[in-house]
Design an enzyme around this catalytic site. Structure first.
Site, PDB file in Angstrom:
ATOM      1  N   TYR A 189       0.834  -1.205   0.000  1.00  0.00           N
ATOM      2  CA  TYR A 189       0.000   0.000   0.000  1.00  0.00           C
ATOM      3  C   TYR A 189       0.871   1.258   0.000  1.00  0.00           C
ATOM      4  CZ  TYR A 189      -3.074   3.705   1.626  1.00  0.00           C
ATOM      5  OH  TYR A 189      -3.738   4.903   1.739  1.00  0.00           O
ATOM      6  N   ARG A 236       1.845   9.184  12.774  1.00  0.00           N
ATOM      7  CA  ARG A 236       1.468  10.463  13.398  1.00  0.00           C
ATOM      8  C   ARG A 236      -0.042  10.711  13.332  1.00  0.00           C
ATOM      9  NH1 ARG A 236       2.833  15.319   9.814  1.00  0.00           N
ATOM     10  NH2 ARG A 236       0.944  14.452   8.869  1.00  0.00           N
ATOM     11  N   ARG A 246     -10.464   4.974   9.219  1.00  0.00           N
ATOM     12  CA  ARG A 246      -9.424   4.601   8.262  1.00  0.00           C
ATOM     13  C   ARG A 246      -8.286   3.984   9.054  1.00  0.00           C
ATOM     14  NH1 ARG A 246      -8.681  10.175   4.952  1.00  0.00           N
ATOM     15  NH2 ARG A 246      -7.916  10.703   7.023  1.00  0.00           N
ATOM     16  N   PHE A 317      14.901  19.649  -1.577  1.00  0.00           N
ATOM     17  CA  PHE A 317      13.528  19.151  -1.757  1.00  0.00           C
ATOM     18  C   PHE A 317      13.365  17.764  -1.149  1.00  0.00           C
ATOM     19  CE2 PHE A 317      10.413  16.684  -4.075  1.00  0.00           C
ATOM     20  CZ  PHE A 317       9.321  17.528  -4.169  1.00  0.00           C
TER      21      PHE A 317
END
Length: 450
Positions: A189, A236, A246, A317
C-alpha cells in the site's frame, strides 16, 4: 505567525524565537516564480498555470514552498505532478462515491487527466481538494504543454498508482475487511501511494538533466524515500484516521499477543480503537514502538539516496521532508498523546531543520541525533527493544562509515582536522606519518638511482 504569537514565543521560548527570526531573515524562499524573468520556466504569465500554482498553495502548505524552490522548469513540472496525484487521491479518498462509480474513474485517470475539457464535479462537498477536479481543465492544459519526456513519466506513475489504489478501494468497498492484515500488504500500500511518488520524482530529476541518468534506475532507494515519509505520516495521524474509520496499521504488528503480555498480561488488541482506551496505554506504546521500528528500517536507504544527489535544490527538496520525518518519529516515540490527538513538531524545530538540511553530512547527523533520542527513551521491557536498538545502531554505523565523527572541517581554514580527543585520530595521524615517510624514502631512492 502573527505579532502576538511571536511576542508570546519570545517570552516563553526565547531560543525558539531566535531560530524563527534567523529563518525569517536568512532562509525565507529566495525564488519568486511571479517575477517576469521566471515566466519562461514557471509559466506564471499563463492564467492556467497561475491557477495551478494557486491550487498547489491551497492543497499543500508543506510541499508548496520547497517545490517552488526547485531550479528551472522542474518547479513547474513537479507542481503539475503533485496536482495529478492530488486529483487521483481525492477521488480515491472520497467515501461518498460508490465503488461502481469510483472504479472506472480511478483505472483510467491517466487518460482522463490529459483529455481536453474533462472535469469531475461529483466529489462530496466535504472533500477539501474537490475544486482541483472541478477546474481540472487548467491542469490538463498545462500537462499537454509539458515536454513529452516529463509528461510520459507523470502519466506512467499515475497509471501504476491508480491501479493499486483502485484495488485497495475495491477491496474495502466489497468486503468487510477494514484493516491491513500483513506487513507485506502494508508495504505494498505504501509503495502505491508514496513509493511510486519517489520513483516518479527520481525519473524527473534524471529527465531534466540536473541529476545523472542512472539515478532514475535506483527504484529501491527512491521507493524507500517515499515509503519512509508515508509510514511516518500514518503513525502520526493515527487518531485522526481512526476517528474517520481509516485503519492503515497492519494487524501483524498491532495484533501481537506479546505486547499484551509485556503490558501486564493483557489480551491482544482485537480492534485498533482499543489503543486509546483507558488502561491500555503501555500496550499501545509497545505497538507504536513496533511501527517505528518498521519505519527506521528505511532510514539508511534514504541516506544512501540523498548521497547520490548533486543538484542543491533537488537535495533540499528531498532532504527536508526526511529530516522532518525523523523529528516526527522522535516526537511520537513513547508519547501517548499521539493516540489522543494529532501532534506536530514545533515551528522553530521545523525551521531549524530546514536551515540545517543543506548537505548529506549534516542530514546524516540529524538522522543520528534523532535516532539517539529515540533509543534513549526505549525501555528494556519493550518487546521491540532489541530490534529498535539494532535499527538505531545501523543509522549510527552508517554515519560513522561515510562521515566519521572524528573528522572535522576547520572553522576558519576549511581544512580537514581530526578530533584530538578521539583515539581514531592517532591511528589516522600515524598512518599519514607512515605514508609521508614512505614517500620520502621513495624520493631519496629515486635520487640515488639518478
Amino acid at each position: 505567525m502573527g505579532a502576538a504569537s511571536m511576542l508570546t514565543l519570545l517570552l516563553a521560548h526565547p531560543l525558539e524565537f531566535r531560530t524563527l527570526l534567523q529563518y525569517k531573515v536568512w532562509h525565507e524562499p529566495k525564488r519568486d516564480i511571479t517575477a517576469p524573468s521566471e515566466h519562461p520556466t514557471s509559466g506564471w504569465d499563463r492564467p492556467s498555470m497561475r491557477r495551478c500554482w494557486e491550487f498547489l498553495d491551497m492543497t499543500s502548505r508543506s510541499f508548496s514552498g520547497v517545490i517552488k524552490e526547485l531550479n528551472g522548469d522542474l518547479a513547474r513540472v513537479v507542481c503539475l505532478f503533485y496536482l495529478v496525484l492530488r486529483g487521483l487521491d481525492t477521488i480515491e479518498d472520497d467515501m461518498t462515491l460508490p465503488d461502481e462509480k469510483k472504479q472506472p474513474i480511478l483505472r483510467q485517470f491517466h487518460k482522463l487527466a490529459v483529455t481536453p475539457g474533462w472535469t469531475f464535479t461529483e466529489c462530496g462537498p466535504d472533500e477539501k481538494d474537490r475544486q482541483v477536479l472541478v477546474e481540472w481543465t487548467v491542469v490538463c492544459d498545462e500537462l499537454n504543454r509539458l515536454d513529452a519526456r516529463y509528461r510520459d513519466i507523470i502519466l506512467d506513475i499515475c497509471e501504476k498508482m491508480e491501479t493499486g489504489m483502485a484495488d485497495f478501494a475495491h477491496r474495502a468497498a466489497t468486503t468487510d475487511q477494514v484493516y491491513v492484515e500483513t506487513i507485506d500488504e502494508y508495504n505494498l500500500y505504501c509503495h502505491y501511494v508514496a513509493g511510486l511518488v519517489g520513483e516518479g520524482l527520481t525519473r524527473l530529476w534524471s529527465a531534466s538533466g540536473k541529476e545523472a541518468a542512472w539515478l532514475g534506475e535506483q527504484l529501491e532507494l527512491s521507493n524507500a524515500m517515499g515509503t519512509m515519509l508515508q509510514k511516518t505520516n500514518i503513525i502520526r495521524d493515527f487518531r485522526e484516521d481512526a476517528d474517520e474509520r481509516r485503519f492503515f496499521w497492519p494487524r501483524e504488528i498491532w495484533g501481537r499477543a506479546a505486547y499484551g503480555k509485556a503490558a501486564g498480561g493483557l489480551p491482544a488488541f482485537a480492534e485498533m480503537t482499543e489503543m486509546y482506551a483507558p488502561g491500555r496505554e503501555k500496550q499501545a506504546l509497545w505497538v507504536q514502538s513496533g511501527m517505528i521500528v518498521d519505519v527506521l528500517c528505511h532510514a539508511c536507504d534514504s541516506l544512501d539516496y540523498l548521497r547520490l544527489l548533486k543538484e542543491q535544490s533537488v537535495f533540499a527538496f528531498c532532504a527536508i521532508p526526511q529530516t522532518m520525518a525523523m523529528a516526527t518519529l522522535a516526537l511520537c516515540f513513547m508519547n501517548y498523546e499521539m493516540f489522543q490527538r494529532n501532534i506536530k513538531i514545533r515551528k522553530a524545530e521545523a525551521a531549524s531543520l530546514i536551515m540545517r538540511s543543506t548537505n548529506p553530512r549534516d542530514v546524516a547527523y540529524i538522522f543520528r541525533d534523532y535516532a539517539r533520542t529515540i533509543h534513549a527513551r526505549a525501555l528494556p521491557e519493550d518487546p521491540n527493544f532489541i530490534k529498535l536498538s539494532v535499527a538505531c545502531g545501523k543509522i549510527e554505523q552508517w554515519c560513522e562509515r561515510y562521515y566519521p565523527s572524528f573528522v572535522r572541517l576547520g572553522a576558519t581554514s576549511g581544512q580537514i582536522q581530526f578530533d584530538p580527543a578521539d583515539v581514531r585520530s592517532k591511528v589516522v595521524e600515524a598512518a599519514q606519518a607512515r605514508d609521508r615517510e614512505l614517500a620520502r624514502e621513495k624520493r631519496l631512492q629515486a635520487l640515488r638511482e639518478k
